[in-house]
Design an enzyme around this catalytic site. Sequence first.
Site, PDB file in Angstrom:
ATOM      1  N   ARG A 233      84.231  67.813 -60.186  1.00 46.00           N
ATOM      2  CA  ARG A 233      84.047  69.059 -60.936  1.00 46.00           C
ATOM      3  C   ARG A 233      85.208  69.195 -61.931  1.00 46.00           C
ATOM      4  O   ARG A 233      86.355  68.879 -61.616  1.00 46.00           O
ATOM      5  CB  ARG A 233      84.044  70.276 -60.000  1.00 46.00           C
ATOM      6  CG  ARG A 233      82.727  70.495 -59.262  1.00 46.00           C
ATOM      7  CD  ARG A 233      81.577  70.886 -60.186  1.00 46.00           C
ATOM      8  NE  ARG A 233      80.323  71.074 -59.478  1.00 46.00           N
ATOM      9  CZ  ARG A 233      79.394  70.131 -59.311  1.00 46.00           C
ATOM     10  NH1 ARG A 233      79.579  68.918 -59.791  1.00 46.00           N
ATOM     11  NH2 ARG A 233      78.266  70.416 -58.679  1.00 46.00           N
ATOM     12  N   ASP A 257      83.117  62.794 -66.111  1.00 48.47           N
ATOM     13  CA  ASP A 257      81.701  63.160 -66.204  1.00 48.47           C
ATOM     14  C   ASP A 257      81.549  64.679 -66.166  1.00 48.47           C
ATOM     15  O   ASP A 257      80.437  65.185 -66.288  1.00 48.47           O
ATOM     16  CB  ASP A 257      80.927  62.537 -65.029  1.00 48.47           C
ATOM     17  CG  ASP A 257      79.428  62.803 -65.127  1.00 48.47           C
ATOM     18  OD1 ASP A 257      78.849  62.477 -66.196  1.00 48.47           O
ATOM     19  OD2 ASP A 257      78.844  63.341 -64.173  1.00 48.47           O
ATOM     20  N   GLU A 262      82.272  73.401 -68.963  1.00 50.15           N
ATOM     21  CA  GLU A 262      80.995  72.764 -69.358  1.00 50.15           C
ATOM     22  C   GLU A 262      79.798  73.712 -69.311  1.00 50.15           C
ATOM     23  O   GLU A 262      78.771  73.449 -69.936  1.00 50.15           O
ATOM     24  CB  GLU A 262      80.709  71.536 -68.479  1.00 50.15           C
ATOM     25  CG  GLU A 262      80.408  71.873 -67.024  1.00 50.15           C
ATOM     26  CD  GLU A 262      80.077  70.635 -66.192  1.00 50.15           C
ATOM     27  OE1 GLU A 262      80.865  69.676 -66.195  1.00 50.15           O
ATOM     28  OE2 GLU A 262      79.020  70.641 -65.527  1.00 50.15           O
ATOM     29  N   HIS A 294      78.067  65.180 -67.513  1.00 49.46           N
ATOM     30  CA  HIS A 294      77.521  65.526 -66.196  1.00 49.46           C
ATOM     31  C   HIS A 294      76.176  64.808 -65.947  1.00 49.46           C
ATOM     32  O   HIS A 294      75.172  65.458 -65.655  1.00 49.46           O
ATOM     33  CB  HIS A 294      77.355  67.051 -66.043  1.00 49.46           C
ATOM     34  CG  HIS A 294      77.445  67.483 -64.604  1.00 49.46           C
ATOM     35  ND1 HIS A 294      78.074  68.636 -64.206  1.00 49.46           N
ATOM     36  CD2 HIS A 294      76.986  66.899 -63.458  1.00 49.46           C
ATOM     37  CE1 HIS A 294      77.987  68.747 -62.891  1.00 49.46           C
ATOM     38  NE2 HIS A 294      77.327  67.699 -62.420  1.00 49.46           N
TER      39      HIS A 294
HETATM   40  P1  NAI Z   1      81.000  65.749 -49.332  1.00 46.51           P
HETATM   41  O1  NAI Z   1      81.038  67.135 -48.801  1.00 46.51           O
HETATM   42  O2  NAI Z   1      80.197  64.720 -48.621  1.00 46.51           O
HETATM   43  O3  NAI Z   1      82.490  65.180 -49.471  1.00 46.51           O
HETATM   44  C1  NAI Z   1      83.549  65.912 -49.984  1.00 46.51           C
HETATM   45  C2  NAI Z   1      84.809  65.473 -49.269  1.00 46.51           C
HETATM   46  O4  NAI Z   1      85.931  66.113 -49.884  1.00 46.51           O
HETATM   47  C3  NAI Z   1      84.835  65.874 -47.777  1.00 46.51           C
HETATM   48  O5  NAI Z   1      85.151  64.753 -46.993  1.00 46.51           O
HETATM   49  C4  NAI Z   1      85.906  66.950 -47.718  1.00 46.51           C
HETATM   50  O6  NAI Z   1      86.584  67.007 -46.473  1.00 46.51           O
HETATM   51  C5  NAI Z   1      86.815  66.506 -48.858  1.00 46.51           C
HETATM   52  N1  NAI Z   1      87.738  67.556 -49.306  1.00 46.51           N
HETATM   53  C6  NAI Z   1      87.554  68.893 -49.350  1.00 46.51           C
HETATM   54  N2  NAI Z   1      88.664  69.502 -49.799  1.00 46.51           N
HETATM   55  C7  NAI Z   1      89.570  68.515 -50.048  1.00 46.51           C
HETATM   56  C8  NAI Z   1      90.898  68.512 -50.520  1.00 46.51           C
HETATM   57  N3  NAI Z   1      91.544  69.663 -50.799  1.00 46.51           N
HETATM   58  N4  NAI Z   1      91.523  67.320 -50.668  1.00 46.51           N
HETATM   59  C9  NAI Z   1      90.889  66.159 -50.352  1.00 46.51           C
HETATM   60  N5  NAI Z   1      89.632  66.110 -49.888  1.00 46.51           N
HETATM   61  C10 NAI Z   1      88.981  67.275 -49.743  1.00 46.51           C
HETATM   62  O7  NAI Z   1      80.532  65.898 -50.856  1.00 46.51           O
HETATM   63  P2  NAI Z   1      79.940  64.756 -51.786  1.00 46.51           P
HETATM   64  O8  NAI Z   1      78.453  64.744 -51.660  1.00 46.51           O
HETATM   65  O9  NAI Z   1      80.694  63.514 -51.581  1.00 46.51           O
HETATM   66  O10 NAI Z   1      80.252  65.380 -53.234  1.00 46.51           O
HETATM   67  C11 NAI Z   1      81.594  65.569 -53.675  1.00 46.51           C
HETATM   68  C12 NAI Z   1      81.556  66.396 -54.948  1.00 46.51           C
HETATM   69  O11 NAI Z   1      81.003  65.634 -56.005  1.00 46.51           O
HETATM   70  C13 NAI Z   1      80.633  67.636 -54.876  1.00 46.51           C
HETATM   71  O12 NAI Z   1      81.297  68.742 -54.287  1.00 46.51           O
HETATM   72  C14 NAI Z   1      80.296  67.884 -56.307  1.00 46.51           C
HETATM   73  O13 NAI Z   1      81.209  68.814 -56.860  1.00 46.51           O
HETATM   74  C15 NAI Z   1      80.485  66.518 -56.990  1.00 46.51           C
HETATM   75  N6  NAI Z   1      79.218  65.981 -57.481  1.00 46.51           N
HETATM   76  C16 NAI Z   1      79.116  65.617 -58.808  1.00 46.51           C
HETATM   77  C17 NAI Z   1      77.938  65.127 -59.321  1.00 46.51           C
HETATM   78  C18 NAI Z   1      77.818  64.688 -60.737  1.00 46.51           C
HETATM   79  O14 NAI Z   1      76.689  64.468 -61.213  1.00 46.51           O
HETATM   80  N7  NAI Z   1      78.905  64.526 -61.479  1.00 46.51           N
HETATM   81  C19 NAI Z   1      76.728  65.032 -58.480  1.00 46.51           C
HETATM   82  C20 NAI Z   1      76.953  65.353 -57.083  1.00 46.51           C
HETATM   83  C21 NAI Z   1      78.152  65.840 -56.628  1.00 46.51           C
END
Ligand code: NAI
Length: 333
Positions: A233, A257, A262, A294
């Site tokens: 993000r 991305d 945005e 994005h």
């Molecule tokens: P997820 O929930 O599976 O993994 C997120 C990880 O980040 C978790 O292991 C969590 O414990 C960790 N985390 C939380 N706070 C943290 C911190 N302060 N420091 C370090 N690690 C921390 O989520 P997923 O599916 O892997 O997605 C991650 C992010 O990717 C989403 O929240 C979303 O914002 C972004 N995303 C972007 C997309 C795009 O098209 N550019 C599409 C899908 C997701």
Amino acid sequence: MKALVYSTHGFDRPFLEAAANGHELTFTEQPLDAQTVSLAHGFDAVLLFTSDHAPADVLQKLHAAGVRYLSLRSAGFDHVDLEAAYRLGLRVANVPAYSPYAVAEHAVMLLLALSRKLQRSIQLSLQNDFRLDELVGWELHQKTIGIVGTGSIGSAFARIMAGFGCRLLATDLVVNAELQLQLKITYVDFYDLCRSADVISLHCPLTPATRYLFSAPVFRQCRRGVVLINTARGAIVNTADLLDALDDGQVSAAGLDVYEHERGLFFCDYSHRPIRDALFERLRSHPRVLLTCHQAFLTREALESMARLSIDNLTQWETTDSCVRELTPQAMS
Ligand code: NAI
């Protein structure tokens, strides 16, 4: 259920129509905001995209309009005030892990394009300049990759980078023991990761704790010449500070991305109207920034899965009054 799909795009409507599973879907291209919330009158549910915005006042109006369910067509949920939704009794679910590979592969694509100077190479060849002097790249093999967040996407990214022969460091609130065992990934403190990594790739959610996680003081602690990849993000990174760090060489390149401002820009056509955002202009014209708008999630596989799961959220609520992907305010902490 009768559901209104906000922020419908040509790329996702066919997938949602195919996944409808008996639910009555109405599509609008309008994003959800304080002005468009009235469109939701008489619907049981709304399907929201990342460009929709649901702060407390909008949620209040959705509730007054009779809406009870919000199904997010995204893994990220920072665009919805989950605490306010909870207070109002609105049920919210997302689509976690709809295709982690889509985003992980996009992050790798940004990294490879930067390491092999792909953008400059294309520019030069279009100018009939086939000299190589500006195009010397560097190899990923044996470089240290720092991964911030090893959930679905971060671990898919880690597996790909392991295949390149990289040394993997990670930081997360929870250790992914399976990943640690399989990939010999080393979990370290956030600042140790910053000090040691040649490349830092962001895969954590945007929460109050991660907003501006990367700003000037942290860039100063990074290894000089670090490469930053952000497919998570925009607001995890302070863009102005990133540009300063790029200008003085502390960050050698950035593959992005997402962008912190945005909303209202990405996913829209500005080809016939001016973009009044000086920071964005500075970012996209920077010679060592590679920016996509994005689109990391944008694969056929991910769109199919995103549509199926966001509709399945409605089916689960309708048939069992619960949903395995339901979000609570704790998700923001
Ligand atoms: P997820 O929930 O599976 O993994 C997120 C990880 O980040 C978790 O292991 C969590 O414990 C960790 N985390 C939380 N706070 C943290 C911190 N302060 N420091 C370090 N690690 C921390 O989520 P997923 O599916 O892997 O997605 C991650 C992010 O990717 C989403 O929240 C979303 O914002 C972004 N995303 C972007 C997309 C795009 O098209 N550019 C599409 C899908 C997701």
